[in-house]
Design a protein around this motif. Sequence first.
Motif, PDB file in Angstrom:
ATOM      1  N   TYR A 100       2.440   6.730  -6.013  1.00 26.09           N
ATOM      2  CA  TYR A 100       1.433   5.961  -6.750  1.00 26.09           C
ATOM      3  C   TYR A 100       1.045   6.684  -8.032  1.00 26.09           C
ATOM      4  CZ  TYR A 100      -1.109   9.244  -3.768  1.00 26.09           C
ATOM      5  OH  TYR A 100      -1.523  10.371  -3.106  1.00 26.09           O
ATOM      6  N   HIS A 159      -8.743   5.738   1.524  1.00 24.40           N
ATOM      7  CA  HIS A 159      -7.525   4.965   1.686  1.00 24.40           C
ATOM      8  C   HIS A 159      -6.710   5.694   2.755  1.00 24.40           C
ATOM      9  CE1 HIS A 159      -7.402   2.715  -2.470  1.00 24.40           C
ATOM     10  NE2 HIS A 159      -8.465   2.424  -1.736  1.00 24.40           N
ATOM     11  N   ASP A 199       4.975  13.143   8.914  1.00 24.00           N
ATOM     12  CA  ASP A 199       4.556  12.402   7.730  1.00 24.00           C
ATOM     13  C   ASP A 199       5.734  11.980   6.864  1.00 24.00           C
ATOM     14  OD1 ASP A 199       2.173  13.181   8.795  1.00 24.00           O
ATOM     15  OD2 ASP A 199       1.317  13.918   6.918  1.00 24.00           O
ATOM     16  N   SER A 226      -6.127  10.014  -3.810  1.00 22.23           N
ATOM     17  CA  SER A 226      -5.135   9.964  -4.881  1.00 22.23           C
ATOM     18  C   SER A 226      -5.733  10.359  -6.222  1.00 22.23           C
ATOM     19  CB  SER A 226      -4.546   8.551  -4.967  1.00 22.23           C
ATOM     20  OG  SER A 226      -5.582   7.588  -5.125  1.00 22.23           O
ATOM     21  N   TRP A 242      -4.149   5.081   4.366  1.00 22.85           N
ATOM     22  CA  TRP A 242      -2.693   5.005   4.364  1.00 22.85           C
ATOM     23  C   TRP A 242      -2.040   6.092   3.515  1.00 22.85           C
ATOM     24  CZ3 TRP A 242      -6.103   1.302   2.710  1.00 22.85           C
ATOM     25  CH2 TRP A 242      -6.247   1.129   1.329  1.00 22.85           C
ATOM     26  N   ASN A 243      -2.779   6.728   2.581  1.00 24.89           N
ATOM     27  CA  ASN A 243      -2.157   7.812   1.801  1.00 24.89           C
ATOM     28  C   ASN A 243      -2.994   9.078   1.753  1.00 24.89           C
ATOM     29  OD1 ASN A 243      -4.116   7.220  -0.177  1.00 24.89           O
ATOM     30  ND2 ASN A 243      -2.718   5.899  -1.332  1.00 24.89           N
ATOM     31  N   THR A 244      -4.041   9.180   2.566  1.00 25.62           N
ATOM     32  CA  THR A 244      -4.814  10.413   2.657  1.00 25.62           C
ATOM     33  C   THR A 244      -4.239  11.275   3.774  1.00 25.62           C
ATOM     34  OG1 THR A 244      -6.826   9.295   1.904  1.00 25.62           O
ATOM     35  CG2 THR A 244      -7.103  11.401   3.038  1.00 25.62           C
ATOM     36  N   ARG A 256       2.057   4.986   0.242  1.00 28.43           N
ATOM     37  CA  ARG A 256       1.764   6.302   0.807  1.00 28.43           C
ATOM     38  C   ARG A 256       2.124   7.406  -0.184  1.00 28.43           C
ATOM     39  NH1 ARG A 256       4.290   3.968   5.711  1.00 28.43           N
ATOM     40  NH2 ARG A 256       2.656   3.621   7.278  1.00 28.43           N
ATOM     41  N   ARG A 257       3.119   7.128  -1.007  1.00 25.52           N
ATOM     42  CA  ARG A 257       3.592   8.099  -1.989  1.00 25.52           C
ATOM     43  C   ARG A 257       4.002   7.349  -3.256  1.00 25.52           C
ATOM     44  NH1 ARG A 257       6.513   8.418   2.543  1.00 25.52           N
ATOM     45  NH2 ARG A 257       5.959  10.047   4.048  1.00 25.52           N
ATOM     46  N   TYR A 302       0.857  -1.180   0.000  1.00 25.36           N
ATOM     47  CA  TYR A 302       0.000   0.000   0.000  1.00 25.36           C
ATOM     48  C   TYR A 302       0.898   1.238   0.000  1.00 25.36           C
ATOM     49  CZ  TYR A 302      -3.380  -3.509   1.381  1.00 25.36           C
ATOM     50  OH  TYR A 302      -4.174  -4.635   1.418  1.00 25.36           O
ATOM     51  N   ASP A 342       7.581   4.949   2.227  1.00 24.15           N
ATOM     52  CA  ASP A 342       6.712   5.139   1.065  1.00 24.15           C
ATOM     53  C   ASP A 342       5.694   4.017   0.911  1.00 24.15           C
ATOM     54  OD1 ASP A 342       8.062   7.441   0.478  1.00 24.15           O
ATOM     55  OD2 ASP A 342       9.296   6.556  -1.101  1.00 24.15           O
ATOM     56  N   LEU A 394      -0.897  11.975   7.343  1.00 22.97           N
ATOM     57  CA  LEU A 394      -0.511  10.598   7.589  1.00 22.97           C
ATOM     58  C   LEU A 394      -0.321  10.313   9.068  1.00 22.97           C
ATOM     59  CD1 LEU A 394       2.032  10.018   4.668  1.00 22.97           C
ATOM     60  CD2 LEU A 394      -0.453   9.693   4.699  1.00 22.97           C
TER      61      LEU A 394
END
Length: 337
Positions: free
Chosen positions: A30, A85, A98, A58, A87-89, A27-28, A25, A103, A92
């Motif tokens: 993507y 989500h 954060d 995202s 984990w990446n909204t 976090r950055r 998953y 990542d 953090l």
Amino acid sequence: MNHRRVVYLVVSLDVEEEGLFGGNYARRGYTTTNTAALEHLVPLCRIGVRPTLFCAYSVLTDTSSRDRLARLCEDHGVELGAHLHHWNTPPLSLQGNDSSLPDITTEVPAAGVPPDLLAEKLFTLMKAGQSIQGTQMISFRMGRWDAQHSLWPLLAQAGVLVDASVRPLHCGSTPLAGPDHFDAPNIPYWIPTPKGNLFEVPLTVTPLFQKLPALLRRIPAKAGIQIRASLRHWGVMALLPVYHPLWAMKFVTSLYLARGGQVLSLTWHSSEMMPGCTPHLPDNDAVQCLLRKIDDWLEWLHTHYTVRCLTMNELMKELGPTSPTFQGIGDWTSITI
């Protein structure tokens, strides 16, 4: 005169970044190129399907994706909903660190996220959606179907009116392994919270043997929890077109409706319409097979029933006044008895 039975159909997609379905998953880093495949929805809209698109942060903050979503809303009456989500909204964390988080993560249980942090993430997500359509998003689905008991008042506080995060007859062996939705109703219902009521539209999930869930509830202690947690692998079927052949989709639909069901909730992911964006749909042939299956299922449904296709918001307005409020023990409601 048409005397065929009337059924309601809500079609939804989780619209999100690529790279999922493999245990990682992001976090950055993507990407969201799969939103170009949302054009496959246009033929469905032209035959009366009214999709609700549950969009992750995202997607809502990606320029190309935002343009595609805006066009679908304007041209085809698609409803935009929120899809968390966590984990990446952003944020953090609540500690302001954060940038120090890796990542990629492999563990994303919602039960491990403090309610204050979830509330901040919901605020960020809802603001991103409002910037596209100019109005508040009112429909919501939690990522990974991981809607825990504490989520409901946070959603109501954030302005959500309709939720579609409950998956009946599913439960985790522990809270960190997933929420307990085993006893959730398989019909739309109201979830009361101190901040306001939520209209719940559960995924259509049907036991292959009608009395099986009741029998499993009688098994006590840890053994019962483990067996109930495994039921999704062998004893139930859901309206998830990616995972079932057409004959099975027809079978579970007929079974659900024969047992008195009225609302069908069908769902899949945006990344499942673009070749190679998920491991289980590696090429164009696989994607085209999925799209044909959905078309064929819709044609079959319209042949046998009078179908009313509605967005989540429209279904709430249609059935909300007559839908029940349920209480019980589990993550599928906010009030226990």
